[in-house]
Design a protein around this motif. Structure first.
Motif, short mmCIF file in Angstrom:
data_model
loop_
_atom_site.label_atom_id
_atom_site.label_comp_id
_atom_site.label_asym_id
_atom_site.label_seq_id
_atom_site.Cartn_x
_atom_site.Cartn_y
_atom_site.Cartn_z
N PHE A 1 0.83 -1.22 0.00
CA PHE A 1 0.00 0.00 0.00
C PHE A 1 0.86 1.26 0.00
CE2 PHE A 1 -2.28 3.29 2.49
CZ PHE A 1 -3.34 3.50 1.63
N PHE A 2 1.94 1.26 0.77
CA PHE A 2 2.83 2.42 0.79
C PHE A 2 3.54 2.60 -0.55
CE2 PHE A 2 2.28 2.44 5.36
CZ PHE A 2 2.45 3.77 5.69
N MET A 3 3.83 1.50 -1.24
CA MET A 3 4.45 1.62 -2.56
C MET A 3 3.47 2.23 -3.56
SD MET A 3 6.82 -1.75 -3.03
CE MET A 3 7.53 -1.06 -4.51
N VAL A 4 2.18 1.92 -3.41
CA VAL A 4 1.18 2.56 -4.28
C VAL A 4 1.14 4.06 -4.03
CG1 VAL A 4 -1.29 2.69 -4.77
CG2 VAL A 4 -0.20 0.47 -4.49
N LEU A 5 1.19 4.47 -2.76
CA LEU A 5 1.21 5.90 -2.45
C LEU A 5 2.49 6.55 -2.93
CD1 LEU A 5 -0.21 5.88 1.20
CD2 LEU A 5 -1.44 6.42 -0.91
N TRP A 6 3.59 5.80 -2.90
CA TRP A 6 4.89 6.34 -3.30
C TRP A 6 4.93 6.70 -4.79
CZ3 TRP A 6 8.72 4.28 -6.57
CH2 TRP A 6 9.96 4.88 -6.50
N THR B 1 2.26 13.07 -3.11
CA THR B 1 2.21 12.32 -1.85
C THR B 1 3.61 11.96 -1.38
OG1 THR B 1 0.11 11.38 -2.60
CG2 THR B 1 1.17 10.33 -0.74
N ARG B 2 4.49 11.62 -2.32
CA ARG B 2 5.86 11.30 -1.93
C ARG B 2 6.58 12.51 -1.35
NH1 ARG B 2 9.95 9.49 -6.57
NH2 ARG B 2 8.01 8.47 -7.28
N TYR B 3 6.30 13.68 -1.89
CA TYR B 3 6.94 14.90 -1.39
C TYR B 3 6.39 15.29 -0.02
CZ TYR B 3 8.38 19.79 -1.12
OH TYR B 3 8.90 20.99 -0.70
N ASN B 4 5.08 15.17 0.17
CA ASN B 4 4.48 15.57 1.44
C ASN B 4 4.76 14.58 2.57
OD1 ASN B 4 3.31 17.89 0.27
ND2 ASN B 4 1.52 16.72 -0.43
N LEU B 5 4.83 13.29 2.24
CA LEU B 5 5.03 12.25 3.25
C LEU B 5 6.40 11.60 3.12
CD1 LEU B 5 1.52 10.49 3.02
CD2 LEU B 5 2.25 12.29 4.62
N PHE B 6 7.40 12.41 2.85
CA PHE B 6 8.74 11.90 2.61
C PHE B 6 9.29 11.21 3.85
CE2 PHE B 6 13.38 12.56 2.70
CZ PHE B 6 13.72 11.82 1.57
N LEU C 1 7.64 9.95 6.40
CA LEU C 1 6.86 8.76 6.70
C LEU C 1 7.31 7.58 5.83
CD1 LEU C 1 4.48 7.39 8.13
CD2 LEU C 1 2.99 8.25 6.31
N PHE C 2 7.59 7.84 4.57
CA PHE C 2 8.06 6.77 3.69
C PHE C 2 9.43 6.24 4.13
CE2 PHE C 2 5.13 8.66 0.40
CZ PHE C 2 4.28 7.57 0.35
N GLU C 3 10.30 7.14 4.57
CA GLU C 3 11.62 6.69 5.03
C GLU C 3 11.52 5.82 6.28
OE1 GLU C 3 14.16 10.01 5.61
OE2 GLU C 3 14.86 10.00 3.53
N VAL C 4 10.71 6.26 7.24
CA VAL C 4 10.56 5.49 8.48
C VAL C 4 9.89 4.14 8.21
CG1 VAL C 4 9.44 5.46 10.75
CG2 VAL C 4 10.49 7.57 9.91
N SER C 5 8.85 4.17 7.39
CA SER C 5 8.16 2.91 7.07
C SER C 5 9.08 1.95 6.32
CB SER C 5 6.91 3.19 6.25
OG SER C 5 7.26 3.78 4.99
N GLY D 1 11.90 0.21 -9.30
CA GLY D 1 10.73 -0.46 -9.86
C GLY D 1 10.67 -1.93 -9.53
N VAL D 2 11.85 -2.56 -9.40
CA VAL D 2 11.90 -3.99 -9.07
C VAL D 2 11.44 -4.25 -7.64
CG1 VAL D 2 13.47 -5.98 -8.93
CG2 VAL D 2 13.68 -4.38 -10.79
N GLN D 3 11.35 -3.19 -6.82
CA GLN D 3 10.90 -3.37 -5.44
C GLN D 3 9.45 -3.85 -5.35
OE1 GLN D 3 13.14 -3.03 -2.91
NE2 GLN D 3 14.54 -2.72 -4.64
N SER D 4 8.72 -3.78 -6.46
CA SER D 4 7.35 -4.30 -6.45
C SER D 4 7.31 -5.81 -6.23
CB SER D 4 6.65 -3.95 -7.77
OG SER D 4 7.36 -4.51 -8.87
N LEU D 5 8.46 -6.49 -6.42
CA LEU D 5 8.51 -7.93 -6.20
C LEU D 5 8.39 -8.29 -4.72
CD1 LEU D 5 11.39 -8.89 -8.66
CD2 LEU D 5 8.94 -9.17 -9.01
#
Length: 400
Positions: free
Chosen positions: A66-71, A76-81, A83-87, A148-152
């Motif tokens: 779900f976080f990868m979809v938001l990323w 959203t990536r700029y506003n929740l930068f 949060l994405f790093e911590v997650s 992009g390969v992180q979707s695996l």
């Protein structure tokens, strides 16, 4: 010269024998090796096999997806930068901890499971972007491919889903049959590609955009096989008044789409059904084993309780064991499970006993009907007796 080769052979044989002895001794020590942390190993194994651990891992993988979809959204990536790093740190820590725990429980057999190897590959893929940023910098041109390969990562769900593993097993079993179907399909496309190139790929009056060479012919035939835009391709052939174009298109679509693709789907469905049946049988067997284990646990607990009762009888000097059992019965509740290993409590005996009772009821019902008929006949006979007596008396009077 011969002595030189002889000495070389002797040295080679000696080195081979030393290597074999060393490897044999290593494997003997490995098999004789016993872990000293068996209690901790059993505890970690119990944690890994628990339902709570599976729920945590499935939730973590789903949240990561779900976080990868938001990323993927730049705003959203700029506003929740942050949060994405911590997650990301949390998810990587969870995956690494899972890998270390499984490897700690069984470091040898861990590498024999294909799904564990898939987890290792996913962990390596996770650390690729970090390595490229450290080595090549943040402006490395191929860094977007690593991201992009992180979707695996979502493939880690396969480890915790028996249904998905069953479908993968079915696909693996169909590999040989599917390969045969695909080879036949490739042969069909090869034949029609050469034929289409010779019929419609001529420089004078031919369709050079779709049949100009063998690669274009293969791509056009793939479009015809999927029945995607085949009418547009046929219109281009009709515009050039090419002979046999419609017969060529119809025959290829019938063979490729209706025969080979249907054959492919049928093979997949048959093997999937077989795998689902095996999966259901395994589930039934697993449930029976769990019931047997629970039954053994309850029996063991009852034996321990009886042993305690016997010990308390010796300590408290009861009059008899039956008195002790009667007191114990009064402490039981309706929710306490009781397992009885007796012939009279087995399911086959109960089934036979119930059928026997049904037969007895039917027999009693028939006997009751018979008794009713006998009583009815006797009552009729009793009604006829006075009439016979009167007739006999009247006959005697007439004779006098």
């Amino acid at each position: 010269m011969s002595q030189h080769f002889y000495h070389q052979d002797q040295a080679r044989i000696l080195s081979d024998s030393l290597f074999e002895n060393a490897s044999h001794m290593f494997y003997e020590k490995l098999w004789k090796f016993q872990r000293k942390d068996t209690q901790l190993q059993a505890f970690v194994k119990k944690v890994i096999m628990s339902h709570l651990f599976k729920i945590i891992m499935i939730s973590a993988i789903s949240m990561n997806a779900f976080f990868m979809v938001l990323w993927t959204d730049y705003k959203t990536r700029y506003n929740l930068f942050r949060l994405f790093e911590v997650s990301e740190l949390i998810f990587v820590s969870i995956y690494s901890s899972e890998f270390c725990m499984k490897l700690y429980v069984d470091p040898v057999n861990y590498w024999k499971d294909g799904y564990n190897l898939l987890d290792v590959v996913i962990i390596i893929i996770i650390f690729i972007p970090y390595s490229l940023r450290k080595i090549k910098g943040k402006h490395y041109p191929y860094l977007n491919i690593a991201d992009g390969v992180q979707s695996l990562r979502i493939l880690k769900l396969i480890t915790y889903s028996r249904g998905i593993r069953t479908l993968i097993t079915a696909m693996g079993q169909t590999a040989y049959t599917v390969a045969s179907v695909l080879i036949l399909f490739f042969i069909l496309m090869y034949i029609f590609a050469i034929l289409g190139f010779c019929l419609f790929g001529l420089p004078e009056g031919g369709d050079m955009n779709n049949w100009g060479n063998l690669a274009l012919a293969f791509f056009t035939l793939f479009s015809l096989a999927t029945v995607d835009g085949w009418t547009d391709l046929q219109e281009q052939l009709d515009a050039r008044n090419l002979i046999l174009s419609r017969s060529f298109t119809i025959i290829f679509i019938l063979l490729a789409s209706f025969v080979f693709l249907s054959m492919f789907v049928g093979v997949m469905i048959i093997h999937t059904e077989d795998s689902i049946k095996k999966f259901e049988q395994e589930l039934m067997l697993e449930r029976r084993m769990n019931l047997m284990e629970e039954k053994q646990v309850i029996l063991k607990r009852q034996q321990e309780e009886v042993g305690k009762l016997m010990q308390t009888q010796k300590d408290l000097d009861h009059k008899s064991f039956t008195e002790l059992v009667e007191k114990f019965k009064k402490t039981l509740r309706h929710t306490d499970p009781m397992v009885l290993d007796d012939f009279g409590t087995s399911l086959p005996f109960i089934d036979i006993y119930l059928s026997t009772l049904d037969n007895q009821d039917a027999t009693i019902y028939k006997l009751q009907e018979l008794y009713y008929e006998i009583v009815h006949v006797l009552s009729l006979m009793l009604e006829d007796l006075p009439q016979k007596k009167q007739s006999q008396s009247s006959e005697k009077v007439d004779e006098k």
